[in-house]
Design an enzyme around this catalytic site. Structure first.
Site, PDB file in Angstrom:
ATOM      1  N   GLU A  54       0.793  -1.194  -0.234  1.00  8.12           N
ATOM      2  CA  GLU A  54      -0.052  -0.195  -0.424  1.00  8.12           C
ATOM      3  C   GLU A  54       0.756   1.094  -0.565  1.00  8.12           C
ATOM      4  O   GLU A  54       0.546   2.453   0.571  1.00  8.12           O
ATOM      5  CB  GLU A  54      -1.260   0.103   1.711  1.00  8.12           C
ATOM      6  CG  GLU A  54      -1.795  -0.854   1.207  1.00  8.12           C
ATOM      7  CD  GLU A  54      -2.413  -1.545   2.359  1.00  8.12           C
ATOM      8  OE1 GLU A  54      -2.749  -0.614   3.070  1.00  8.12           O
ATOM      9  OE2 GLU A  54      -3.287  -1.991   2.818  1.00  8.12           O
ATOM     10  N   GLU A 113      -5.206  -8.399   0.203  1.00  6.67           N
ATOM     11  CA  GLU A 113      -6.479  -7.592   1.448  1.00  6.67           C
ATOM     12  C   GLU A 113      -8.071  -7.214   0.750  1.00  6.67           C
ATOM     13  O   GLU A 113      -8.222  -6.517   0.241  1.00  6.67           O
ATOM     14  CB  GLU A 113      -5.522  -6.797   2.307  1.00  6.67           C
ATOM     15  CG  GLU A 113      -4.316  -6.673   2.732  1.00  6.67           C
ATOM     16  CD  GLU A 113      -4.241  -5.569   2.922  1.00  6.67           C
ATOM     17  OE1 GLU A 113      -5.199  -4.945   3.961  1.00  6.67           O
ATOM     18  OE2 GLU A 113      -2.638  -5.774   3.936  1.00  6.67           O
TER      19      GLU A 113
END
Length: 337
Positions: free
Chosen positions: A179, A271
């Protein structure tokens, strides 16, 4: 894009970026490529303090996820020197022995310069940009600096744990620096270029110095400008947290991931919060290679995913559970490896 062209995006050659990849990594990559586009592997991240998630899933569905998600968070040196104890390496070894696939991320506590102002910016939150003044750009610009040497120290510590997995024959879906483009983690706080430099440094040190040839490199930068290059990425991952009880296929983000490179790479939902609906994924063509639901309330309560959807997800013909995996120790090696 035509149906034929779209179908072509799921035809990935099982070739790893590491020319010295070991047979365990090659076998896992071959299986992932064979399954991609026709099946999606179920996955679940375990918790940091307690790990009830996979047992809860089994209680509700009678199945275990195919992929177990683990984290080197508490193995970061700036955490262990403050008393943290990493447990996930041993848990991952056990998961593999029980027939599951292992994926690891690393909430990397900054090597130094922790703000350490609880509760929001205590040392235990040192992977967040708000909880450290560590400057990655300055570190990468000066290989003689203390900061750079501490980056190497930390990489070497985690490499030692990955070596334990390698020596036990465990291939790892390795997803570091995740991320990054969001900027909320320190490795993304100074922009794309320092982060790309760190990714390449980690790859070269882990494969070259430490001989970690059991790794399949999952890049999760989530923006095209942060892509380090095809020669540094095996698989692309997207982290998506849809609104509560929203079971969409996440097609827009799947298409976004396809645009990071013209090369054909596997795309995974690395995720997620609420589970994606398998029927929606099939209808939309958003055929993620695997998912990995985050831990905590995402499965243990019905706030995000109703348990009826959990049962549907784990029993669907499109999804693969742990009991349905082949023996990856003997899975056929790709013809061209």
């Amino acid at each position: 894009m035509s149906a034929i062209a779209w179908k072509h995006r799921f035809q990935v050659e099982p070739k790893l970026i590491n020319p010295n990849a070991d047979d365990s990594a090659k076998r896992l990559m071959a299986f992932l490529c064979d399954a991609y586009g026709s099946k999606m592997l179920t996955g679940q991240q375990i918790g940091v303090i307690s790990t009830p998630e996979v047992d809860f899933i089994y209680q509700e569905t009678g199945k275990y996820p195919a992929i177990g998600g683990f984290d080197f968070m508490n193995d970061s040196p700036s955490r262990t020197e403050r008393g943290a104890v990493g447990t996930d390496t041993e848990l991952a070894l056990k998961w593999w022995e029980e027939g599951g696939i292992v994926t690891f991320c690393w909430h990397w506590n900054a090597p130094k310069d922790l703000v350490d102002q609880p509760p929001d910016n205590g040392w235990h939150r040192g992977f967040y940009t708000s909880a450290t003044t560590f400057d990655l750009a300055a570190a990468m610009a000066d290989p003689d600096s203390e900061a750079y040497k501490l980056l190497l120290r930390d990489i070497d510590v985690i490499s030692g744990l990955l070596a334990k997995l390698r020596d036990a024959g465990v291939p790892v879906l390795w997803r570091p620096l995740h991320e990054a483009s969001g900027g909320w983690f320190w490795w993304g706080a100074k922009g794309a270029q320092p982060c790309i430099q760190l990714w390449k440094l980690m790859y070269e040190r882990m494969t070259g110095l430490h001989g970690l040839h059991n790794l399949i490199w999952v890049w999760n930068g989530q923006h095209k400008d942060w892509y380090p290059g095809d020669e540094y990425v095996d698989i692309i991952g997207e982290d998506i947290y849809a609104p509560e009880r929203t079971y969409s296929s996440n097609l827009p983000r799947f298409c976004q991931a396809l645009e990071y490179t013209s090369a054909i790479k596997i795309i995974a939902l690395s995720e997620n919060g609420p589970l994606p609906d398998p029927d929606s994924m099939l209808a939309d063509g958003a055929l993620w290679a695997w998912n990995c639901t985050w831990y905590g309330g995402f499965v243990s309560t019905e706030q995000y995913t109703e348990w009826e959807m959990l049962r549907t997800f784990y029993s669907h013909p499109f999804t693969v559970t742990r009991d349905e995996l082949p023996d990856l120790r003997s899975y056929p090696l790709p013809e061209r490896s």
